[in-house]
Design a protein around this motif. Structure first.
Motif, PDB file in Angstrom:
ATOM      1  N   LEU A 214      12.347  27.719  77.584  1.00  0.00           N
ATOM      2  CA  LEU A 214      12.408  26.549  78.460  1.00  0.00           C
ATOM      3  C   LEU A 214      11.019  26.099  78.893  1.00  0.00           C
ATOM      4  O   LEU A 214      10.875  25.027  79.490  1.00  0.00           O
ATOM      5  CB  LEU A 214      13.250  26.869  79.701  1.00  0.00           C
ATOM      6  N   LEU A 215      10.015  26.922  78.588  1.00  0.00           N
ATOM      7  CA  LEU A 215       8.638  26.645  78.994  1.00  0.00           C
ATOM      8  C   LEU A 215       7.761  26.495  77.758  1.00  0.00           C
ATOM      9  O   LEU A 215       7.704  27.407  76.924  1.00  0.00           O
ATOM     10  CB  LEU A 215       8.101  27.786  79.876  1.00  0.00           C
ATOM     11  N   SER A 216       7.069  25.377  77.639  1.00  0.00           N
ATOM     12  CA  SER A 216       6.190  25.179  76.497  1.00  0.00           C
ATOM     13  C   SER A 216       4.911  25.977  76.660  1.00  0.00           C
ATOM     14  O   SER A 216       4.472  26.266  77.787  1.00  0.00           O
ATOM     15  CB  SER A 216       5.855  23.685  76.343  1.00  0.00           C
ATOM     16  N   TRP A 217       4.307  26.325  75.541  1.00  0.00           N
ATOM     17  CA  TRP A 217       3.067  27.105  75.548  1.00  0.00           C
ATOM     18  C   TRP A 217       1.942  26.321  76.245  1.00  0.00           C
ATOM     19  O   TRP A 217       1.112  26.900  76.918  1.00  0.00           O
ATOM     20  CB  TRP A 217       2.676  27.446  74.118  1.00  0.00           C
ATOM     21  N   GLU A 218       1.928  25.018  76.100  1.00  0.00           N
ATOM     22  CA  GLU A 218       0.894  24.203  76.722  1.00  0.00           C
ATOM     23  C   GLU A 218       1.046  24.157  78.240  1.00  0.00           C
ATOM     24  O   GLU A 218       0.064  24.108  78.975  1.00  0.00           O
ATOM     25  CB  GLU A 218       0.942  22.772  76.169  1.00  0.00           C
ATOM     26  N   SER A 219       2.266  24.200  78.730  1.00  0.00           N
ATOM     27  CA  SER A 219       2.507  23.989  80.161  1.00  0.00           C
ATOM     28  C   SER A 219       2.167  25.197  81.024  1.00  0.00           C
ATOM     29  O   SER A 219       1.947  25.058  82.225  1.00  0.00           O
ATOM     30  CB  SER A 219       3.968  23.604  80.398  1.00  0.00           C
ATOM     31  N   VAL A 220       2.104  26.406  80.441  1.00  0.00           N
ATOM     32  CA  VAL A 220       1.917  27.597  81.274  1.00  0.00           C
ATOM     33  C   VAL A 220       0.452  27.810  81.651  1.00  0.00           C
ATOM     34  O   VAL A 220       0.149  28.644  82.506  1.00  0.00           O
ATOM     35  CB  VAL A 220       2.468  28.864  80.581  1.00  0.00           C
ATOM     36  N   GLY A 221      -0.480  27.088  81.025  1.00  0.00           N
ATOM     37  CA  GLY A 221      -1.885  27.192  81.412  1.00  0.00           C
ATOM     38  C   GLY A 221      -2.580  28.404  80.813  1.00  0.00           C
ATOM     39  O   GLY A 221      -1.955  29.298  80.230  1.00  0.00           O
ATOM     40  N   HIS A 222      -3.904  28.434  80.989  1.00  0.00           N
ATOM     41  CA  HIS A 222      -4.719  29.480  80.377  1.00  0.00           C
ATOM     42  C   HIS A 222      -4.346  30.868  80.900  1.00  0.00           C
ATOM     43  O   HIS A 222      -4.147  31.805  80.115  1.00  0.00           O
ATOM     44  CB  HIS A 222      -6.194  29.200  80.651  1.00  0.00           C
ATOM     45  N   GLN A 223      -4.239  31.005  82.226  1.00  0.00           N
ATOM     46  CA  GLN A 223      -3.918  32.319  82.787  1.00  0.00           C
ATOM     47  C   GLN A 223      -2.497  32.738  82.443  1.00  0.00           C
ATOM     48  O   GLN A 223      -2.222  33.924  82.232  1.00  0.00           O
ATOM     49  CB  GLN A 223      -4.120  32.307  84.305  1.00  0.00           C
ATOM     50  N   GLY A 224      -1.597  31.785  82.353  1.00  0.00           N
ATOM     51  CA  GLY A 224      -0.239  32.117  81.942  1.00  0.00           C
ATOM     52  C   GLY A 224      -0.185  32.608  80.510  1.00  0.00           C
ATOM     53  O   GLY A 224       0.537  33.563  80.189  1.00  0.00           O
ATOM     54  N   ARG A 225      -0.956  31.972  79.630  1.00  0.00           N
ATOM     55  CA  ARG A 225      -0.987  32.409  78.231  1.00  0.00           C
ATOM     56  C   ARG A 225      -1.561  33.818  78.107  1.00  0.00           C
ATOM     57  O   ARG A 225      -1.093  34.616  77.285  1.00  0.00           O
ATOM     58  CB  ARG A 225      -1.785  31.404  77.395  1.00  0.00           C
ATOM     59  N   ARG A 226      -2.574  34.138  78.921  1.00  0.00           N
ATOM     60  CA  ARG A 226      -3.136  35.497  78.899  1.00  0.00           C
ATOM     61  C   ARG A 226      -2.084  36.508  79.363  1.00  0.00           C
ATOM     62  O   ARG A 226      -1.916  37.572  78.773  1.00  0.00           O
ATOM     63  CB  ARG A 226      -4.367  35.582  79.799  1.00  0.00           C
ATOM     64  N   PHE A 227      -1.404  36.176  80.436  1.00  0.00           N
ATOM     65  CA  PHE A 227      -0.397  37.087  80.977  1.00  0.00           C
ATOM     66  C   PHE A 227       0.740  37.329  79.988  1.00  0.00           C
ATOM     67  O   PHE A 227       1.209  38.459  79.817  1.00  0.00           O
ATOM     68  CB  PHE A 227       0.159  36.507  82.282  1.00  0.00           C
ATOM     69  N   LEU A 228       1.165  36.285  79.307  1.00  0.00           N
ATOM     70  CA  LEU A 228       2.290  36.406  78.378  1.00  0.00           C
ATOM     71  C   LEU A 228       1.901  37.073  77.067  1.00  0.00           C
ATOM     72  O   LEU A 228       2.760  37.608  76.359  1.00  0.00           O
ATOM     73  CB  LEU A 228       2.871  35.017  78.089  1.00  0.00           C
ATOM     74  N   THR A 229       0.607  37.083  76.741  1.00  0.00           N
ATOM     75  CA  THR A 229       0.153  37.575  75.440  1.00  0.00           C
ATOM     76  C   THR A 229      -0.378  39.009  75.488  1.00  0.00           C
ATOM     77  O   THR A 229      -0.164  39.781  74.543  1.00  0.00           O
ATOM     78  CB  THR A 229      -0.962  36.662  74.888  1.00  0.00           C
ATOM     79  N   LEU A 230      -1.049  39.380  76.560  1.00  0.00           N
ATOM     80  CA  LEU A 230      -1.839  40.613  76.562  1.00  0.00           C
ATOM     81  C   LEU A 230      -1.104  41.846  77.073  1.00  0.00           C
ATOM     82  O   LEU A 230      -1.730  42.881  77.295  1.00  0.00           O
ATOM     83  CB  LEU A 230      -3.120  40.399  77.389  1.00  0.00           C
ATOM     84  N   GLY A 231       0.184  41.782  77.269  1.00  0.00           N
ATOM     85  CA  GLY A 231       0.922  42.951  77.739  1.00  0.00           C
ATOM     86  C   GLY A 231       1.262  43.917  76.621  1.00  0.00           C
ATOM     87  O   GLY A 231       1.131  43.606  75.430  1.00  0.00           O
ATOM     88  N   PRO A 232       1.729  45.113  76.963  1.00  0.00           N
ATOM     89  CA  PRO A 232       2.087  46.103  75.938  1.00  0.00           C
ATOM     90  C   PRO A 232       3.379  45.720  75.218  1.00  0.00           C
ATOM     91  O   PRO A 232       4.278  45.116  75.798  1.00  0.00           O
ATOM     92  CB  PRO A 232       2.274  47.388  76.753  1.00  0.00           C
TER      93      PRO A 232
END
Length: 544
Positions: A214-232
């Motif tokens: 429901l959330l586009s990759w562009e809309s979550v912002g830079h810090q959101g993309r880091r949070f969603l990508t860098l987890g285990p």
């Protein structure tokens, strides 16, 4: 001679003392540039106090010691000579003092304190501030001089002072501050839009930001993309804990919806889509000002529960925390409250036997907003399971109340409150002690004794801080002493938080978060060998 005569003797005397005392250690190490700024401000403040004392002396018509011009010049020279020796003596000792702090934090010792840099920077700061002060004085005289012909001189002087204060405040707050905040806001908003090449959208369509999200990759912002990508991942967790699943992470950016309420509802729908309410732990993480969620805190919880964790966060600003507070304090608090209420109202209606345990997390400003996101009387009938608030800022009301009313005999840097039945404190070395059993609803504060953001207070201008009493925190130098006014200036200089290694000052480590989560949530089935592997894994992961 004329240059010497232009300065106040009492001002030079107190300025030299303030300059020297500013070189003593505080909570964290200082670079030569920061020390120069601190010493310059300290000298200026001491000099100003000396001038004010002299003016008050004259105003009260207290007679001076009878001296001729030659004797006055001799006294002034001796004040300058003695002040110079005092400053150089403290500069020489300053290297030892800085190393006393660096040693506690495992940092390499320095062989010199950058004496020339400190002196030059301090001189520039003093001359700049003195120029501002002379301008202020000029405004007072320009306003008061014509008024003094019509009203009493002292009344005219007060009027001139008020006009000067109003003018300077208007320039600072109405022009410089607003223009600066606007420029910074534009820069950070543009940075938030940048999609880094190493942060591609998830290939799994079910992940937040993926094709079915429901959330586009562009809309979550830079810090959101880091949070969603860098987890285990599940594989990372299995390697440490033997088994594991992919954790769930949901992040709603400022561009994801127009209002805090709409973003909160969007976060709830994404959580439901991902079946987050079937996990063991549900975590509401409040970001810091620029939208960053502390990865080390969330990573450690996800490892401890073998991935059976769902975390949700919502962005409320693009700006660093102090600036975010200055821009719209009410808006960011509304954002935090909206997310909590929407999630809690849904969670509380779920069957108690099957719903996840609900925890809150926040770091620094995020901790303060997390505390403000709910009222205790709103959840008293069905409370959440607990909260971990790390690096609580000194302005955090609940933290301040508990620390001021701590159990007798417990230190301010690791207090106990009412036996630890509800609230407990810990640091990078452990803690979380209590005389009473820890109840179902738990609050844990993670704080370093060397964190200036936690322990700063305007009260320390004229009062010795409780955290300087012995025994002190293990990361606080025994050479740190309290001096009126100067210690408070040192703590402000300590806000330059990036100089310490992780695990000290305002930089918190994954190990500290792991100890806190273990104490707060009591994860099952972890052997000491597995915990050792976990500590090593978290230490090697990139955690901001």
């Amino acid at each position: 001679m004329r240059t010497i005569a232009a300065f106040s003797v009492s001002g030079l005397f107190l300025g030299a003392i303030f300059f020297a005392l500013s070189l003593t250690p505080s909570l964290i190490p200082r670079s030569a540039y920061v020390q120069g700024i601190l010493s310059g401000v300290s000298f200026t403040l001491g000099y100003s106090f000396g001038v004010l004392i002299r003016l008050l002396w004259k105003y009260l018509e207290i007679p001076d010691i009878p001296l001729n011009n030659r004797q006055r010049q001799v006294v002034k020279r001796w004040v300058i000579i003695s002040g110079t020796f005092l400053i150089f003596g403290f500069l020489w000792q300053g290297t030892y003092w800085q190393n006393s702090v660096r040693t506690l934090m495992g940092m390499p010792a320095v062989s010199g304190a950058g004496l020339i840099t400190i002196g030059v920077v301090a001189l520039i700061v003093f001359l700049f501030l003195r120029l501002i002060g002379r301008g202020f004085h000029k405004v007072v005289l320009v306003v008061s001089a014509p008024l003094a012909k019509r009203i009493p001189e002292r009344v005219a002087m007060i009027a001139g002072l008020l006009v000067a204060l109003l003018l300077y405040w208007s320039i600072l707050n109405g022009v410089l501050l607003r223009l600066g905040l606007h420029a910074i806001s534009i820069v950070y908003e543009q940075l938030d839009e940048v999609i880094a090449e190493d942060l591609p959208p998830p290939k799994n369509p079910n992940k937040t930001g993926g094709a079915d999200s429901l959330l586009s990759w562009e809309s979550v912002g830079h810090q959101g993309r880091r949070f969603l990508t860098l987890g285990p991942t599940a594989e990372d967790i299995k390697e440490i804990a033997g088994e594991g699943i992919d954790p769930i992470r949901v992040y709603v950016g400022l561009r994801s919806a127009d209002t805090p309420q709409q973003r909160a509802l969007l976060a709830l729908e994404e959580l439901r889509r991902l079946r987050a309410f079937e996990r063991e732990i549900l975590l509401i993480a409040t970001p810091v000002g620029d939208g960053a969620v502390v990865l080390g805190a969330v990573d450690s919880l996800e490892f401890l529960y073998r991935g059976d964790v769902a975390t949700v966060a919502a962005q409320y600003s693009y700006l660093p925390s102090p600036i975010a507070l200055l821009t719209d304090d009410k808006y960011i608090r509304t954002s935090a409250r909206s997310l909590f209420k929407v999630i809690y109202d849904y969670w509380v209606d779920l069957p108690v036997s099957t719903r996840p345990r609900l925890y809150l997390f926040g770091f620094s400003l995020g901790a303060q907003l997390s505390e403000d996101s709910f009222e205790f009387y709103d959840i008293i009938d069905d409370p959440i399971d607990g909260a971990l608030w790390a690096a609580p800022p000194f302005s955090m009301g609940l933290w301040q109340m508990i620390t001021d009313n701590r159990d007798p005999g417990t230190p301010a840097w690791l207090p106990q409150f009412k036996g630890g039945e509800v609230v407990r404190f810990g640091n990078q070395f452990g803690g979380y002690l209590g005389q009473e059993p820890w109840g179902k609803f738990r609050i844990a504060f993670l704080q370093h004794a060397s964190d200036p953001i936690v322990f700063f207070d305007l009260r320390w201008m004229f009062r010795k801080p409780d955290w300087l009493e012995y025994p002190r925190g293990p990361d606080v130098s025994p050479d740190l002493q309290w001096f009126p006014v100067v210690t408070m200036l040192q703590l402000i200089a300590d806000f330059n938080v990036g100089v310490t290694p992780r695990g000290f000052g305002h930089r918190y480590s994954s190990l500290g978060y792991t100890l806190a989560w273990i104490a707060l949530t009591e994860p099952p089935d972890w052997s000491e060998a597995e915990l050792t592997r976990l500590r090593m894994e978290l230490k090697t992961r990139s955690t901001p």
